[in-house]
Design a protein around this motif. Structure first.
Motif, PDB file in Angstrom:
ATOM      1  N   MET A   1      26.555  38.415 -12.720  1.00 50.69           N
ATOM      2  CA  MET A   1      25.509  39.517 -12.670  1.00 50.69           C
ATOM      3  C   MET A   1      24.350  39.653 -12.283  1.00 50.69           C
ATOM      4  N   ALA A   2      23.764  40.326 -11.408  1.00 54.64           N
ATOM      5  CA  ALA A   2      22.422  40.241 -11.051  1.00 54.64           C
ATOM      6  C   ALA A   2      21.525  40.809 -12.280  1.00 54.64           C
ATOM      7  N   GLU A   3      20.219  40.252 -12.272  1.00 59.75           N
ATOM      8  CA  GLU A   3      19.182  40.995 -13.068  1.00 59.75           C
ATOM      9  C   GLU A   3      19.025  42.474 -12.767  1.00 59.75           C
ATOM     10  N   LEU A   4      18.869  43.321 -13.782  1.00 63.25           N
ATOM     11  CA  LEU A   4      18.838  44.736 -13.670  1.00 63.25           C
ATOM     12  C   LEU A   4      17.112  44.831 -13.336  1.00 63.25           C
ATOM     13  N   THR A   5      16.945  45.386 -12.165  1.00 65.99           N
ATOM     14  CA  THR A   5      15.727  45.624 -11.525  1.00 65.99           C
ATOM     15  C   THR A   5      15.527  46.996 -10.800  1.00 65.99           C
ATOM     16  N   TYR A   6      14.453  47.376 -10.570  1.00 72.39           N
ATOM     17  CA  TYR A   6      14.230  48.610  -9.918  1.00 72.39           C
ATOM     18  C   TYR A   6      12.957  48.673  -8.870  1.00 72.39           C
ATOM     19  N   HIS A   7      13.194  49.195  -7.839  1.00 73.93           N
ATOM     20  CA  HIS A   7      11.998  49.310  -6.797  1.00 73.93           C
ATOM     21  C   HIS A   7      11.798  51.049  -6.648  1.00 73.93           C
ATOM     22  N   THR A   8      10.536  51.275  -6.434  1.00 74.18           N
ATOM     23  CA  THR A   8      10.407  52.541  -5.972  1.00 74.18           C
ATOM     24  C   THR A   8       9.668  52.726  -4.710  1.00 74.18           C
ATOM     25  N   SER A   9       9.947  53.793  -3.893  1.00 72.23           N
ATOM     26  CA  SER A   9       8.949  53.880  -2.685  1.00 72.23           C
ATOM     27  C   SER A   9       8.737  55.531  -2.625  1.00 72.23           C
ATOM     28  N   GLY A  10       7.749  55.618  -1.736  1.00 78.55           N
ATOM     29  CA  GLY A  10       7.502  57.148  -1.381  1.00 78.55           C
ATOM     30  C   GLY A  10       6.120  57.339  -1.698  1.00 78.55           C
ATOM     31  N   GLU A  11       5.285  58.423  -0.788  1.00 80.47           N
ATOM     32  CA  GLU A  11       4.181  58.813  -1.076  1.00 80.47           C
ATOM     33  C   GLU A  11       3.981  60.223  -1.701  1.00 80.47           C
ATOM     34  N   LEU A  20      15.516  52.655  -6.287  1.00 79.27           N
ATOM     35  CA  LEU A  20      16.554  51.951  -6.065  1.00 79.27           C
ATOM     36  C   LEU A  20      16.921  50.866  -7.255  1.00 79.27           C
ATOM     37  N   VAL A  21      17.939  51.044  -8.044  1.00 76.15           N
ATOM     38  CA  VAL A  21      18.287  50.321  -9.133  1.00 76.15           C
ATOM     39  C   VAL A  21      19.453  49.583  -8.872  1.00 76.15           C
ATOM     40  N   GLN A  22      19.074  48.031  -9.351  1.00 79.42           N
ATOM     41  CA  GLN A  22      20.010  46.812  -8.842  1.00 79.42           C
ATOM     42  C   GLN A  22      20.371  46.406 -10.162  1.00 79.42           C
ATOM     43  N   GLY A  23      21.684  45.983 -10.273  1.00 80.48           N
ATOM     44  CA  GLY A  23      22.333  45.148 -11.412  1.00 80.48           C
ATOM     45  C   GLY A  23      23.099  45.740 -12.632  1.00 80.48           C
ATOM     46  N   LEU A  24      23.284  47.234 -12.447  1.00 78.97           N
ATOM     47  CA  LEU A  24      23.924  47.823 -13.287  1.00 78.97           C
ATOM     48  C   LEU A  24      25.464  47.604 -13.104  1.00 78.97           C
ATOM     49  N   PRO A  25      26.045  47.124 -14.488  1.00 81.31           N
ATOM     50  CA  PRO A  25      27.541  46.961 -14.479  1.00 81.31           C
ATOM     51  C   PRO A  25      28.137  48.068 -13.901  1.00 81.31           C
ATOM     52  N   ALA A  26      29.620  47.937 -13.422  1.00 78.83           N
ATOM     53  CA  ALA A  26      30.347  49.048 -13.036  1.00 78.83           C
ATOM     54  C   ALA A  26      30.881  50.080 -14.203  1.00 78.83           C
ATOM     55  N   ASP A  27      31.175  51.145 -13.884  1.00 80.37           N
ATOM     56  CA  ASP A  27      31.841  51.976 -14.859  1.00 80.37           C
ATOM     57  C   ASP A  27      30.789  52.732 -15.789  1.00 80.37           C
ATOM     58  N   GLU A  60      19.150  63.067  -5.710  1.00 81.24           N
ATOM     59  CA  GLU A  60      20.479  63.031  -4.789  1.00 81.24           C
ATOM     60  C   GLU A  60      20.700  61.551  -4.807  1.00 81.24           C
ATOM     61  N   VAL A  61      21.918  61.241  -5.322  1.00 75.09           N
ATOM     62  CA  VAL A  61      22.434  59.821  -5.337  1.00 75.09           C
ATOM     63  C   VAL A  61      23.007  59.365  -3.898  1.00 75.09           C
ATOM     64  N   LEU A  62      22.415  58.461  -3.431  1.00 70.62           N
ATOM     65  CA  LEU A  62      22.572  58.200  -2.051  1.00 70.62           C
ATOM     66  C   LEU A  62      23.728  57.000  -1.894  1.00 70.62           C
ATOM     67  N   SER A  63      23.734  55.959  -2.942  1.00 62.66           N
ATOM     68  CA  SER A  63      24.492  55.028  -3.176  1.00 62.66           C
ATOM     69  C   SER A  63      24.875  54.395  -4.558  1.00 62.66           C
ATOM     70  N   GLY A  64      25.866  53.668  -4.558  1.00 61.82           N
ATOM     71  CA  GLY A  64      26.241  52.977  -6.089  1.00 61.82           C
ATOM     72  C   GLY A  64      27.025  53.682  -6.874  1.00 61.82           C
ATOM     73  N   VAL A  65      27.463  54.759  -6.473  1.00 62.24           N
ATOM     74  CA  VAL A  65      28.067  55.749  -7.582  1.00 62.24           C
ATOM     75  C   VAL A  65      29.226  56.426  -6.856  1.00 62.24           C
ATOM     76  N   SER A  73      27.489  48.312  -7.256  1.00 59.71           N
ATOM     77  CA  SER A  73      26.548  48.154  -6.203  1.00 59.71           C
ATOM     78  C   SER A  73      25.164  48.795  -6.494  1.00 59.71           C
ATOM     79  N   PRO A  74      24.116  48.578  -5.674  1.00 60.95           N
ATOM     80  CA  PRO A  74      22.775  49.244  -5.930  1.00 60.95           C
ATOM     81  C   PRO A  74      22.753  50.707  -5.857  1.00 60.95           C
ATOM     82  N   VAL A  75      22.195  51.285  -6.958  1.00 65.65           N
ATOM     83  CA  VAL A  75      22.131  52.702  -7.085  1.00 65.65           C
ATOM     84  C   VAL A  75      20.622  53.118  -6.368  1.00 65.65           C
ATOM     85  N   THR A  76      20.971  54.037  -5.562  1.00 65.02           N
ATOM     86  CA  THR A  76      19.625  54.604  -4.715  1.00 65.02           C
ATOM     87  C   THR A  76      19.712  56.090  -5.133  1.00 65.02           C
ATOM     88  N   MET A  77      18.351  56.586  -5.619  1.00 67.42           N
ATOM     89  CA  MET A  77      18.309  58.063  -5.792  1.00 67.42           C
ATOM     90  C   MET A  77      16.974  58.559  -5.131  1.00 67.42           C
TER      91      MET A  77
END
Ligand code: EPS
Length: 398
Positions: A1-11, A20-27, A60-65, A73-77
């Motif tokens: 299992m990857a470490e739970l991390t997040y990144h943000t972007s945007g002005e 972008l949140v990575q490392g959440l377990p499934a379900d 808007e959830v773009l990935s991971g759900v 997988s990584p969750v992108t919001m």
């Protein structure tokens, strides 16, 4: 299992923000209504400026759900900016007179420009919408582990509430907080805080304050004492200190520790057999000066974190500054802003603190899917209740 991390972007005035949140377990059930509720709370609070009337922040959830649950997988919001005008130089002109207190001067010199716009667009507290979304998503996991976070405003300017929050009272405090437009569960103090903001507005000035977050239900042993990078108090301090405009972080009694003797600071330990089923495993404290953290680890008491936010550095009256092109003295530039964003900051802090707790929980309990994480937590608690344990192949060290 990857470490739970997040990144943000945007002005602030670009097309939108990403978390972008990575490392959440499934379900893990992703409660979009809850995440959006936190985003709406972040937009609110008495003393906010015009921007919040334009935006209706929502993810808007773009990935991971899939079908409302994480799939590992990584969750992108994405949060869209309605007030998107970054390349419209008429509506979003260059800024040459840096605001004291803002990132304007340091960033412009750092990136070798006299236009503060590039710096301020990313340094803006608008970015905290993405951090709030990441934290609220992490709380969808924490809930499944019966861990809950609660944040509120302790003080604005010179008005401080004496309200006390604990594991029994916090749900009532939550209702009182939500009835206050400054997000303080103390109605009398709320009045005073509102007045302080009103007066600052009349004087074309701004005010800061103190926000507080409590986290309930943490099992003993999240974080670690063995390495400075895994100490949970250190991670929480970084998460909180990095929120725009924060100047101090305290855990538990915080700075007040310096004025007391040890016997008046450290929380005596009792064992209550009846509480053995709780996350504290029956090790009870009548006080919580440690704020739930000892040696960088959770100790079974609620986490208590306070952050100090400085007054917003964009003042309608401006402040003495310098034109970066001419080097002549001038007043700092005014950009639409808030008189106080302390209420909003309480929402941000509650969520970024929760994220760090979720990260530490996954480090300890791991698991690729939620059931595995929950099982690992349950097994750990069951084993810890058996202490003293005879370890296989070794002498009993009771
Ligand atoms: C913010 C959006 C910004 C500011 C504020 C927070 O919107 P705008 O600059 O378009 O009015 O209101 O940003 C700052 C305090 C800052 O220093 O930049 C938000 O969404 O929270």
């Amino acid at each position: 299992m990857a470490e739970l991390t997040y990144h943000t972007s945007g002005e602030s005035h670009g097309p939108g923000l990403i978390a972008l949140v990575q490392g959440l377990p499934a379900d893990v059930p992703v409660d979009e209504t809850f995440i959006n509720h936190e985003l709406r709370r972040r937009q609110g609070g008495y003393g906010r400026g015009g921007r919040q009337k334009i935006e209706t922040d929502a993810i808007e959830v773009l990935s991971g759900v899939r079908l409302g649950r994480t799939i590992g997988s990584p969750v992108t919001m994405r949060i869209r900016n309605k007030d998107s005008r970054l390349d419209d130089t008429e509506r979003t002109p260059p800024v040459h007179r840096p605001r004291p207190g803002h990132a304007d001067l340091a960033g412009s010199v750092k990136w070798l420009t006299t236009d503060c716009r590039a710096t301020l667009e990313r340094a803006s507290a608008r970015e905290t919408a993405a951090r709030t979304a990441a934290g609220a998503l992490a709380r969808c996991l924490l809930r499944e582990l019966e861990i809950e976070a609660f944040g509120f405003v302790r003080a604005i300017f010179d008005v401080e509430s004496e309200v006390s929050i604990n594991a029994d009272s916090w749900r009532d405090a939550l209702a009182a907080r939500d009835a206050s437009d400054v997000y303080c569960p103390d109605p009398e103090a709320s009045e005073g805080m509102r007045a302080a903001i009103r007066l600052a507005k009349i004087d074309k000035d701004t005010v800061g304050g103190i926000v507080e977050a409590h986290v309930f239900g943490c099992p003993i042993g999240l974080g670690s004492s063995v390495d400075w990078r895994t100490k949970l108090d250190g991670r929480i301090a970084q998460a909180v200190m990095s929120i725009q405009a924060f100047k101090a972080v305290e855990i538990g009694l915080g700075r007040e520790c310096a004025r007391r003797r040890g016997s008046d600071v450290h929380d005596p330990i009792r064992f209550e057999r009846d509480d053995a089923d709780s996350p504290s495993l029956g090790f009870v404290r009548d006080s919580n000066n440690a704020g739930g953290l000892e040696g960088g680890m959770t100790n079974g008491s609620p986490l208590v974190v306070r952050g100090t936010m400085k007054p917003i550095s964009t003042l309608l009256q401006g402040l003495p500054s310098v034109d970066l092109n001419t080097k002549e003295a001038d007043r700092s530039e005014y950009e639409r802003s808030d008189i106080s964003a302390v209420s909003a900051a309480s929402v941000v802090m509650e969520n970024v603190v929760a994220f760090e707790v979720a990260r530490a929980a996954l480090e300890k309990f791991g698991g690729d899917s939620l059931i595995e994480t929950q099982d690992n937590l349950r097994r750990f608690l069951a084993t810890a209740r058996l202490l003293p344990i005879e370890k296989p192949g070794g002498p009993a060290l009771a």
